[in-house]
Write a protein that holds these residues in place. Structure first.
Motif, short mmCIF file in Angstrom:
data_model
loop_
_atom_site.label_atom_id
_atom_site.label_comp_id
_atom_site.label_asym_id
_atom_site.label_seq_id
_atom_site.Cartn_x
_atom_site.Cartn_y
_atom_site.Cartn_z
N LYS A 140 46.69 -35.27 -5.05
CA LYS A 140 47.41 -34.03 -4.79
C LYS A 140 46.47 -32.94 -4.28
O LYS A 140 46.84 -32.16 -3.40
CB LYS A 140 48.15 -33.56 -6.04
N LYS A 197 50.50 -37.23 0.96
CA LYS A 197 49.65 -37.31 -0.23
C LYS A 197 50.27 -36.54 -1.40
O LYS A 197 49.99 -36.82 -2.54
CB LYS A 197 48.26 -36.75 0.04
N LEU A 198 51.07 -35.52 -1.09
CA LEU A 198 51.67 -34.70 -2.15
C LEU A 198 52.83 -35.39 -2.83
O LEU A 198 53.20 -35.03 -3.94
CB LEU A 198 52.11 -33.36 -1.59
#
Length: 63
Positions: free
Chosen positions: A4, A61-62
């Motif tokens: 994150k 990616k979050l």
């Protein structure tokens, strides 16, 4: 957790990179060059495209 943080960094860096590319694209010297020869500086395209790609990777990616 680590993924994150990398995602947030990529989104922020991508936004700044895209803005930098647009700033080069919109500069007075680029406008004159486009008016005369029709060419856009490669730095402008690289900045905008690289920024968009970094934002997209950061968003994935979050998740």
């Amino acid at each position: 957790m680590n993924s994150k943080i990398i995602g947030i960094v990529l989104v922020i860096a991508g936004i700044f990179l895209a803005l930098w590319g647009y700033n080069i694209y919109d500069a007075a010297s680029s406008q004159v060059t486009r008016a005369i020869s029709g060419d856009t500086p490669i730095e402008a395209w690289a900045g905008m495209a690289g920024g968009i790609i970094a934002v997209l990777i950061g968003i994935t990616k979050l998740k």
